[in-house]
Design a protein around this motif. Structure first.
Motif, PDB file in Angstrom:
ATOM      1  N   ARG A  71       0.812  -1.198   0.000  1.00 37.56           N
ATOM      2  CA  ARG A  71       0.000   0.000   0.000  1.00 37.56           C
ATOM      3  C   ARG A  71       0.848   1.252   0.000  1.00 37.56           C
ATOM      4  N   GLN A  72       0.428   2.176  -0.837  1.00 33.01           N
ATOM      5  CA  GLN A  72       1.144   3.441  -0.875  1.00 33.01           C
ATOM      6  C   GLN A  72       0.525   4.392   0.135  1.00 33.01           C
ATOM      7  N   ALA A  73       1.384   5.065   0.846  1.00 37.65           N
ATOM      8  CA  ALA A  73       0.899   6.044   1.817  1.00 37.65           C
ATOM      9  C   ALA A  73       0.290   7.227   1.079  1.00 37.65           C
ATOM     10  N   THR A  74      -0.680   7.841   1.707  1.00 42.91           N
ATOM     11  CA  THR A  74      -1.300   9.024   1.127  1.00 42.91           C
ATOM     12  C   THR A  74      -0.332  10.189   1.215  1.00 42.91           C
ATOM     13  N   LEU A  75      -0.167  10.848   0.078  1.00 46.68           N
ATOM     14  CA  LEU A  75       0.727  12.008   0.040  1.00 46.68           C
ATOM     15  C   LEU A  75      -0.077  13.286   0.224  1.00 46.68           C
ATOM     16  N   GLN A  76       0.419  14.133   1.049  1.00 40.33           N
ATOM     17  CA  GLN A  76      -0.210  15.430   1.253  1.00 40.33           C
ATOM     18  C   GLN A  76       0.316  16.380   0.181  1.00 40.33           C
ATOM     19  N   LEU A  77      -0.457  16.597  -0.864  1.00 41.26           N
ATOM     20  CA  LEU A  77      -0.013  17.432  -1.967  1.00 41.26           C
ATOM     21  C   LEU A  77      -0.464  18.872  -1.840  1.00 41.26           C
ATOM     22  N   ASP A  78      -1.419  19.110  -0.986  1.00 41.20           N
ATOM     23  CA  ASP A  78      -1.875  20.487  -0.806  1.00 41.20           C
ATOM     24  C   ASP A  78      -0.832  21.258  -0.024  1.00 41.20           C
ATOM     25  N   SER A  79      -0.352  22.318  -0.625  1.00 42.46           N
ATOM     26  CA  SER A  79       0.594  23.154   0.101  1.00 42.46           C
ATOM     27  C   SER A  79      -0.203  24.154   0.926  1.00 42.46           C
ATOM     28  N   PRO A  80       0.361  24.581   2.031  1.00 41.73           N
ATOM     29  CA  PRO A  80      -0.375  25.521   2.866  1.00 41.73           C
ATOM     30  C   PRO A  80      -0.615  26.825   2.107  1.00 41.73           C
ATOM     31  N   ALA A  81      -1.728  27.436   2.402  1.00 38.79           N
ATOM     32  CA  ALA A  81      -2.064  28.698   1.741  1.00 38.79           C
ATOM     33  C   ALA A  81      -1.049  29.762   2.132  1.00 38.79           C
ATOM     34  N   ALA A  82      -0.719  30.588   1.176  1.00 36.45           N
ATOM     35  CA  ALA A  82       0.225  31.665   1.434  1.00 36.45           C
ATOM     36  C   ALA A  82      -0.393  32.655   2.414  1.00 36.45           C
ATOM     37  N   THR A  83       0.421  33.147   3.299  1.00 38.92           N
ATOM     38  CA  THR A  83      -0.025  34.122   4.266  1.00 38.92           C
ATOM     39  C   THR A  83      -0.189  35.468   3.583  1.00 38.92           C
ATOM     40  N   GLU A  84      -1.261  36.155   3.894  1.00 38.70           N
ATOM     41  CA  GLU A  84      -1.488  37.492   3.337  1.00 38.70           C
ATOM     42  C   GLU A  84      -0.444  38.447   3.921  1.00 38.70           C
ATOM     43  N   LEU A  85       0.261  39.123   3.054  1.00 38.63           N
ATOM     44  CA  LEU A  85       1.278  40.061   3.503  1.00 38.63           C
ATOM     45  C   LEU A  85       0.630  41.319   4.044  1.00 38.63           C
ATOM     46  N   THR A  86       1.242  41.880   5.077  1.00 40.14           N
ATOM     47  CA  THR A  86       0.794  43.171   5.575  1.00 40.14           C
ATOM     48  C   THR A  86       1.206  44.229   4.554  1.00 40.14           C
ATOM     49  N   THR A  87       0.651  45.406   4.667  1.00 39.49           N
ATOM     50  CA  THR A  87       1.017  46.482   3.745  1.00 39.49           C
ATOM     51  C   THR A  87       2.511  46.794   3.812  1.00 39.49           C
ATOM     52  N   PRO A  88       3.119  46.909   5.011  1.00 37.77           N
ATOM     53  CA  PRO A  88       4.567  47.151   5.038  1.00 37.77           C
ATOM     54  C   PRO A  88       5.370  46.012   4.402  1.00 37.77           C
ATOM     55  N   GLU A  89       4.953  44.769   4.615  1.00 39.72           N
ATOM     56  CA  GLU A  89       5.660  43.640   3.999  1.00 39.72           C
ATOM     57  C   GLU A  89       5.556  43.690   2.478  1.00 39.72           C
ATOM     58  N   LEU A  90       4.372  44.013   1.978  1.00 37.24           N
ATOM     59  CA  LEU A  90       4.180  44.122   0.542  1.00 37.24           C
ATOM     60  C   LEU A  90       5.017  45.269  -0.021  1.00 37.24           C
ATOM     61  N   PHE A  91       5.073  46.380   0.711  1.00 38.02           N
ATOM     62  CA  PHE A  91       5.897  47.516   0.284  1.00 38.02           C
ATOM     63  C   PHE A  91       7.359  47.085   0.147  1.00 38.02           C
ATOM     64  N   PHE A  92       7.904  46.434   1.168  1.00 42.74           N
ATOM     65  CA  PHE A  92       9.306  45.995   1.121  1.00 42.74           C
ATOM     66  C   PHE A  92       9.547  45.018  -0.025  1.00 42.74           C
ATOM     67  N   ALA A  93       8.604  44.105  -0.245  1.00 39.68           N
ATOM     68  CA  ALA A  93       8.765  43.123  -1.314  1.00 39.68           C
ATOM     69  C   ALA A  93       8.760  43.800  -2.685  1.00 39.68           C
ATOM     70  N   LEU A  94       7.855  44.743  -2.893  1.00 45.03           N
ATOM     71  CA  LEU A  94       7.761  45.440  -4.174  1.00 45.03           C
ATOM     72  C   LEU A  94       8.896  46.436  -4.388  1.00 45.03           C
ATOM     73  N   ASN A  95       9.548  46.816  -3.303  1.00 47.94           N
ATOM     74  CA  ASN A  95      10.658  47.761  -3.403  1.00 47.94           C
ATOM     75  C   ASN A  95      11.989  47.037  -3.592  1.00 47.94           C
ATOM     76  N   PHE A  96      12.030  45.757  -3.328  1.00 53.44           N
ATOM     77  CA  PHE A  96      13.212  44.901  -3.456  1.00 53.44           C
ATOM     78  C   PHE A  96      14.263  45.254  -2.401  1.00 53.44           C
ATOM     79  N   PRO A  97      15.033  44.269  -1.988  1.00 55.14           N
ATOM     80  CA  PRO A  97      16.106  44.528  -1.018  1.00 55.14           C
ATOM     81  C   PRO A  97      17.181  45.449  -1.605  1.00 55.14           C
ATOM     82  N   ASP A  98      17.768  46.257  -0.721  1.00 51.75           N
ATOM     83  CA  ASP A  98      18.856  47.149  -1.126  1.00 51.75           C
ATOM     84  C   ASP A  98      20.198  46.430  -1.181  1.00 51.75           C
ATOM     85  N   GLY A  99      20.259  45.223  -0.692  1.00 52.15           N
ATOM     86  CA  GLY A  99      21.499  44.453  -0.702  1.00 52.15           C
ATOM     87  C   GLY A  99      21.379  43.283   0.256  1.00 52.15           C
TER      88      GLY A  99
END
Length: 177
Positions: A1-29
């Motif tokens: 018997r093959q074990a059941t594989l959990q293929l559903d990945s967890p839902a992405a967490t909603e980014l806060t506005t500051p997190e989204l700002f940093f992501a869209l602005n890209f790291p400075d280094g």
């Protein structure tokens, strides 16, 4: 018997506005740990990952032609205009968002859009994804959030390309022969 594989990945967490700002602005280094953390969070969301990758491509291609997002001066705009844009208004109805006065940047973006098929495809892909982000955020956010997101490097690239394509009414680059 093959074990059941959990293929559903967890839902992405909603980014806060500051997190989204940093992501869209890209790291400075490599030492910009907070921006790197936020970028990783954004890349975990498939929709945001497409937007971020397209934004990185556009910003990199523009930089290769001497147009740097950090050098674009974009004056503060009316957040309600961004809300109208996010709700579907285009052209003269949102012409107040066409605030980029850097003729060289506009001309370079226009030439790239007309003459470089790869850039044009990447730019339109990016414009669609950033437009969708603004539309989603307009549904449940203060219009000021939309204006803040357009201050990021990604947002500046969006404003430049939207102005160069005529989405913002004035400022579209005329075709040259």
């Amino acid at each position: 018997r093959q074990a059941t594989l959990q293929l559903d990945s967890p839902a992405a967490t909603e980014l806060t506005t500051p997190e989204l700002f940093f992501a869209l602005n890209f790291p400075d280094g490599p030492d910009d740990r907070e921006a790197i953390r936020c970028l990783r969070l954004a890349l975990a969301d498939p929709g945001l990952a497409r937007l971020i990758r397209a934004a990185q491509d556009v910003v990199t291609l523009l930089a290769g032609q001497g147009v740097y997002m950090d050098e674009l001066r974009i004056p503060e705009t009316d957040p309600m205009l961004w809300r109208r844009f996010a709700e579907g208004a285009r052209g003269d109805a949102v012409a107040g968002l066409a605030v980029i006065e850097d003729k060289n940047a506009l001309e370079t973006a226009g030439q790239m859009l007309r003459g470089d098929e790869v850039f044009r495809d990447v730019a339109h892909h990016f414009l669609r994804h950033f437009d969708r982000l603004l539309s989603r955020k307009a549904q449940d956010e203060n219009p000021q959030v939309l204006a803040v997101l357009t201050e990021t490097r990604s947002g500046r690239a969006f404003t430049l390309l939207a102005q160069a394509t005529g989405m913002l009414g004035r400022g579209a680059m005329p075709a040259t022969t």
